[in-house]
Design a protein around this motif. Structure first.
Motif, PDB file in Angstrom:
ATOM      1  N   LEU A 114      17.521  46.548  46.701  1.00 17.45           N
ATOM      2  CA  LEU A 114      17.878  45.652  45.603  1.00 17.45           C
ATOM      3  C   LEU A 114      16.919  44.465  45.617  1.00 17.45           C
ATOM      4  O   LEU A 114      16.823  43.760  46.624  1.00 17.45           O
ATOM      5  CB  LEU A 114      19.321  45.156  45.746  1.00 17.45           C
ATOM      6  N   LYS A 115      16.216  44.263  44.513  1.00 19.68           N
ATOM      7  CA  LYS A 115      15.243  43.173  44.416  1.00 19.68           C
ATOM      8  C   LYS A 115      15.605  42.264  43.246  1.00 19.68           C
ATOM      9  O   LYS A 115      15.782  42.726  42.111  1.00 19.68           O
ATOM     10  CB  LYS A 115      13.827  43.729  44.232  1.00 19.68           C
ATOM     11  N   LEU A 116      15.689  40.969  43.529  1.00 23.39           N
ATOM     12  CA  LEU A 116      15.929  39.947  42.515  1.00 23.39           C
ATOM     13  C   LEU A 116      14.693  39.065  42.422  1.00 23.39           C
ATOM     14  O   LEU A 116      14.113  38.685  43.445  1.00 23.39           O
ATOM     15  CB  LEU A 116      17.159  39.105  42.878  1.00 23.39           C
ATOM     16  N   LYS A 117      14.294  38.734  41.198  1.00 20.97           N
ATOM     17  CA  LYS A 117      13.055  37.968  41.009  1.00 20.97           C
ATOM     18  C   LYS A 117      13.231  36.935  39.900  1.00 20.97           C
ATOM     19  O   LYS A 117      13.859  37.228  38.869  1.00 20.97           O
ATOM     20  CB  LYS A 117      11.893  38.910  40.670  1.00 20.97           C
ATOM     21  N   LEU A 118      12.673  35.757  40.104  1.00 21.57           N
ATOM     22  CA  LEU A 118      12.710  34.685  39.107  1.00 21.57           C
ATOM     23  C   LEU A 118      11.283  34.185  38.890  1.00 21.57           C
ATOM     24  O   LEU A 118      10.634  33.721  39.827  1.00 21.57           O
ATOM     25  CB  LEU A 118      13.608  33.538  39.563  1.00 21.57           C
ATOM     26  N   VAL A 119      10.809  34.301  37.646  1.00 22.58           N
ATOM     27  CA  VAL A 119       9.457  33.871  37.279  1.00 22.58           C
ATOM     28  C   VAL A 119       9.551  32.685  36.336  1.00 22.58           C
ATOM     29  O   VAL A 119      10.384  32.682  35.417  1.00 22.58           O
ATOM     30  CB  VAL A 119       8.666  35.005  36.588  1.00 22.58           C
ATOM     31  N   TYR A 120       8.722  31.683  36.570  1.00 22.05           N
ATOM     32  CA  TYR A 120       8.634  30.555  35.649  1.00 22.05           C
ATOM     33  C   TYR A 120       7.356  30.701  34.826  1.00 22.05           C
ATOM     34  O   TYR A 120       6.254  30.675  35.362  1.00 22.05           O
ATOM     35  CB  TYR A 120       8.611  29.223  36.409  1.00 22.05           C
ATOM     36  N   LYS A 121       7.519  30.898  33.522  1.00 25.12           N
ATOM     37  CA  LYS A 121       6.392  31.045  32.613  1.00 25.12           C
ATOM     38  C   LYS A 121       5.953  29.660  32.134  1.00 25.12           C
ATOM     39  O   LYS A 121       6.614  29.042  31.298  1.00 25.12           O
ATOM     40  CB  LYS A 121       6.788  31.914  31.407  1.00 25.12           C
ATOM     41  N   ILE A 122       4.850  29.181  32.671  1.00 21.82           N
ATOM     42  CA  ILE A 122       4.345  27.871  32.287  1.00 21.82           C
ATOM     43  C   ILE A 122       3.703  27.988  30.908  1.00 21.82           C
ATOM     44  O   ILE A 122       2.761  28.763  30.725  1.00 21.82           O
ATOM     45  CB  ILE A 122       3.328  27.345  33.304  1.00 21.82           C
TER      46      ILE A 122
END
Length: 225
Positions: A145-153
């Motif tokens: 199980l992989k959780l990911k959070l990306v911030y798009k600048i």
């Protein structure tokens, strides 16, 4: 964004320090990865990957593998993927032996303002060609199980991200929920429309067959065509 990074940095620093202090075994590795992706339609594409992984403070080759797969987007939120990996892995006899791995994924993605939250549930099947005992000739199943959070600048080619992944035994009574976990902080740099470079720091904690920690620096390049 800078406030978020400052708040999260002590957490990853704590992971690194606690791993070095309390683990029975601590190491450092370098991982190198090249990816190619080809879109066949708006919903269907294929991917190929070649990866090299080291350990023992980056001085020893741990594994080299090639992977090919395909993915299908049901809609902009949900997708599925299948892939196959063949690799040479350093085993306990200090020689390299082939392993086969198959993956089946269910993926979800949710944009939230400038953030993109994603989750991936993966079934991994691994088959060895090097056997130390009778059980090794049987395929081994794991759930990941992989959780990911990306911030798009906005209007900027570099996007920071965080991820956390767990590995759990499936279809075998091991008496434990999680074998391994990976906590990652990274940067994605879009050089051009079809060229992406990523660099990561990963804190990997193994609990089986014994407690060990490895600090990993990764560099990857992806070409889309």
């Amino acid at each position: 964004m800078m406030m978020m990074i400052r708040n999260l940095f002590p957490f990853f620093l704590f992971l690194a320090i606690s791993g070095s202090v309390y683990s029975q075994d601590s190491d450092f590795g370098l991982w190198y990865e090249v990816n190619a992706e080809k879109g066949l339609s708006k919903k269907f594409d294929i991917q190929g990957t070649v990866m090299v992984r080291t350990f023992d403070n980056g001085s020893t080759l741990d594994q080299v593998f090639a992977e090919i797969g395909s993915s299908y987007s049901l809609n902009k939120y949900v997708g599925f993927a299948l892939s196959y990996r063949i690799g040479n892995y350093l085993e306990d006899d200090d020689l390299y032996h082939i392993r086969h791995k198959w993956f089946g994924d269910i993926k979800g993605s949710l944009p939230l303002s400038n953030f993109v939250f994603s989750a991936r549930l993966r079934l991994q099947i691994m088959a060895r060609t090097y056997f130390e005992d009778a059980a090794d000739d049987k395929a081994e199943y794991d759930g990941r199980l992989k959780l990911k959070l990306v911030y798009k600048i906005p209007d900027f080619p570099v996007n920071p991200y965080l991820s956390f992944e767990t590995f759990s035994p499936v279809f075998r009574n091991e008496g434990r929920l999680i074998d391994k976990s990976r906590s990652t902080i990274g940067l994605e740099y879009k050089i051009a429309k079809k060229h992406i470079v990523e660099t990561e720091y990963t804190y990997q904690r193994d609990t089986y067959p014994h407690l060990s920690v490895i600090h990993i620096i990764s560099l990857s390049y992806t070409f889309k065509f």
